[in-house]
Motif scaffolding. Sequence first.
Motif, PDB file in Angstrom:
ATOM      1  N   ARG A 231      31.095  39.930  41.017  1.00  0.00           N
ATOM      2  CA  ARG A 231      30.872  38.662  41.704  1.00  0.00           C
ATOM      3  C   ARG A 231      29.547  38.698  42.450  1.00  0.00           C
ATOM      4  O   ARG A 231      29.121  39.734  42.957  1.00  0.00           O
ATOM      5  N   HIS A 232      28.928  37.531  42.547  1.00  0.00           N
ATOM      6  CA  HIS A 232      27.629  37.430  43.207  1.00  0.00           C
ATOM      7  C   HIS A 232      27.654  37.941  44.646  1.00  0.00           C
ATOM      8  O   HIS A 232      26.662  38.466  45.144  1.00  0.00           O
ATOM      9  N   LEU A 233      28.779  37.736  45.319  1.00  0.00           N
ATOM     10  CA  LEU A 233      28.891  38.035  46.745  1.00  0.00           C
ATOM     11  C   LEU A 233      28.441  39.438  47.103  1.00  0.00           C
ATOM     12  O   LEU A 233      28.010  39.698  48.229  1.00  0.00           O
ATOM     13  N   TYR A 234      28.531  40.348  46.147  1.00  0.00           N
ATOM     14  CA  TYR A 234      28.282  41.758  46.430  1.00  0.00           C
ATOM     15  C   TYR A 234      27.047  42.296  45.720  1.00  0.00           C
ATOM     16  O   TYR A 234      26.844  43.511  45.654  1.00  0.00           O
ATOM     17  N   LEU A 235      26.201  41.401  45.222  1.00  0.00           N
ATOM     18  CA  LEU A 235      25.003  41.832  44.477  1.00  0.00           C
ATOM     19  C   LEU A 235      23.836  42.097  45.437  1.00  0.00           C
ATOM     20  O   LEU A 235      22.813  41.418  45.410  1.00  0.00           O
ATOM     21  N   ASP A 236      24.002  43.124  46.263  1.00  0.00           N
ATOM     22  CA  ASP A 236      22.948  43.461  47.225  1.00  0.00           C
ATOM     23  C   ASP A 236      21.758  44.159  46.566  1.00  0.00           C
ATOM     24  O   ASP A 236      20.786  44.495  47.249  1.00  0.00           O
ATOM     25  N   ASN A 237      21.853  44.399  45.262  1.00  0.00           N
ATOM     26  CA  ASN A 237      20.812  45.169  44.573  1.00  0.00           C
ATOM     27  C   ASN A 237      19.893  44.299  43.726  1.00  0.00           C
ATOM     28  O   ASN A 237      19.244  44.784  42.794  1.00  0.00           O
ATOM     29  N   ILE A 238      19.828  42.995  44.021  1.00  0.00           N
ATOM     30  CA  ILE A 238      19.027  42.082  43.188  1.00  0.00           C
ATOM     31  C   ILE A 238      17.567  42.526  43.129  1.00  0.00           C
ATOM     32  O   ILE A 238      16.960  42.556  42.042  1.00  0.00           O
ATOM     33  N   GLU A 239      16.992  42.875  44.276  1.00  0.00           N
ATOM     34  CA  GLU A 239      15.576  43.274  44.266  1.00  0.00           C
ATOM     35  C   GLU A 239      15.354  44.523  43.415  1.00  0.00           C
ATOM     36  O   GLU A 239      14.388  44.613  42.660  1.00  0.00           O
ATOM     37  N   LYS A 240      16.261  45.480  43.534  1.00  0.00           N
ATOM     38  CA  LYS A 240      16.137  46.701  42.729  1.00  0.00           C
ATOM     39  C   LYS A 240      16.306  46.374  41.249  1.00  0.00           C
ATOM     40  O   LYS A 240      15.580  46.929  40.396  1.00  0.00           O
ATOM     41  N   PHE A 241      17.237  45.488  40.936  1.00  0.00           N
ATOM     42  CA  PHE A 241      17.433  45.071  39.550  1.00  0.00           C
ATOM     43  C   PHE A 241      16.145  44.483  38.975  1.00  0.00           C
ATOM     44  O   PHE A 241      15.728  44.821  37.857  1.00  0.00           O
ATOM     45  N   LEU A 242      15.488  43.607  39.731  1.00  0.00           N
ATOM     46  CA  LEU A 242      14.233  43.013  39.261  1.00  0.00           C
ATOM     47  C   LEU A 242      13.152  44.076  39.096  1.00  0.00           C
ATOM     48  O   LEU A 242      12.422  44.094  38.099  1.00  0.00           O
ATOM     49  N   SER A 243      13.056  44.956  40.084  1.00  0.00           N
ATOM     50  CA  SER A 243      12.047  46.014  40.012  1.00  0.00           C
ATOM     51  C   SER A 243      12.288  46.926  38.815  1.00  0.00           C
ATOM     52  O   SER A 243      11.347  47.282  38.088  1.00  0.00           O
ATOM     53  N   ASP A 244      13.541  47.295  38.600  1.00  0.00           N
ATOM     54  CA  ASP A 244      13.872  48.175  37.465  1.00  0.00           C
ATOM     55  C   ASP A 244      13.522  47.529  36.134  1.00  0.00           C
ATOM     56  O   ASP A 244      13.210  48.228  35.153  1.00  0.00           O
ATOM     57  N   ASN A 245      13.591  46.186  36.086  1.00  0.00           N
ATOM     58  CA  ASN A 245      13.285  45.477  34.844  1.00  0.00           C
ATOM     59  C   ASN A 245      11.858  44.924  34.819  1.00  0.00           C
ATOM     60  O   ASN A 245      11.508  44.137  33.946  1.00  0.00           O
ATOM     61  N   ARG A 246      11.063  45.348  35.812  1.00  0.00           N
ATOM     62  CA  ARG A 246       9.626  45.045  35.885  1.00  0.00           C
ATOM     63  C   ARG A 246       9.331  43.544  35.836  1.00  0.00           C
ATOM     64  O   ARG A 246       8.452  43.092  35.115  1.00  0.00           O
ATOM     65  N   VAL A 247      10.105  42.784  36.594  1.00  0.00           N
ATOM     66  CA  VAL A 247       9.854  41.353  36.720  1.00  0.00           C
ATOM     67  C   VAL A 247       9.888  40.966  38.195  1.00  0.00           C
ATOM     68  O   VAL A 247      10.467  41.669  39.030  1.00  0.00           O
ATOM     69  N   GLU A 248       9.258  39.843  38.503  1.00  0.00           N
ATOM     70  CA  GLU A 248       9.265  39.309  39.852  1.00  0.00           C
ATOM     71  C   GLU A 248       9.848  37.896  39.817  1.00  0.00           C
ATOM     72  O   GLU A 248       9.813  37.223  38.786  1.00  0.00           O
ATOM     73  N   ALA A 249      10.365  37.459  40.943  1.00  0.00           N
ATOM     74  CA  ALA A 249      10.903  36.106  41.049  1.00  0.00           C
ATOM     75  C   ALA A 249      10.559  35.539  42.423  1.00  0.00           C
ATOM     76  O   ALA A 249      10.446  36.267  43.409  1.00  0.00           O
ATOM     77  N   LYS A 250      10.419  34.227  42.460  1.00  0.00           N
ATOM     78  CA  LYS A 250      10.132  33.543  43.723  1.00  0.00           C
ATOM     79  C   LYS A 250      11.387  33.444  44.573  1.00  0.00           C
ATOM     80  O   LYS A 250      11.369  33.673  45.785  1.00  0.00           O
TER      81      LYS A 250
END
Length: 265
Positions: free
Chosen positions: A50-69
């Motif tokens: 569930r989204h409520l517990y996705l505290d790792n979004i920034e790490k997920f983006l970094s691991d996949n070498r993408v950025e988001a606004k």
Amino acid sequence: MLPDLLVASKSDEASRSMLDYILEKEAFTQSESDKIMEHGNFILAVFDERHLYLDNIEKFLSDNRVEAKGVIFLSRHSSKADIKSITVHPTGNFSGALLGGKPGTLTLSYPVAMSASLRYLKENFSGDNFEITFEATHHGPLLNMMNYYIEIGTTEKQWEDREALEVVRGAIFDREDRKYETFVGIGGGHYMPKITEYFLKNNINLGHMIPKYALDSITEDMILQAVEKTPGCKGFIMDKKGTKAQARDLLKKISDERELEIVTI
């Protein structure tokens, strides 16, 4: 311009339905990462939890070498009264953290996009007896990126309503972001009725929203967090009858010190 990240959860029935509809209507393709799809100025990721517990979004983006606004969470809306609704809201906790996030910690709100989504929903949806409104800031996850939830509630019938799904799609992909003056909303019930009504009649954007039930134990620090985590905050839209005297005093103190505006409604 950096893209917005759409986050869907396989553990959320409405989120799955919104995801399926978006993939049906929008031409997403696989990116260089097998965990991210892309289309125009949007990227999309699907998580098991569930989204409520996705505290790792920034790490997920970094691991996949993408950025988001910013991040837009596709979610179901829960209501004890089973009210048919489409809502948007910022994330964070004014006190405890029963549904993810961290106690007494707010995340970065996304006023321009969240406000644009609600305007689109209100202007373009003619569905039967749906309430379209802001909700007060609540629940996780904990992240340091601008974000908001867009939710359909409250049963499978609404989650699969094609008209509701279409207006949610439009509120994300066809919204018109406007650089209006930005405020924190304070006072009133969880759905911020007077503040939602004022917003729809005026050219403003809203970030964090502090409901009346959070004001019993509200501190100066929490109000300052709401200001600091509402990018470009100019002041407060205050539902006077829905704001307790102690909170009004804190608001005046903070506004005087920070040269912020208080709009009383």
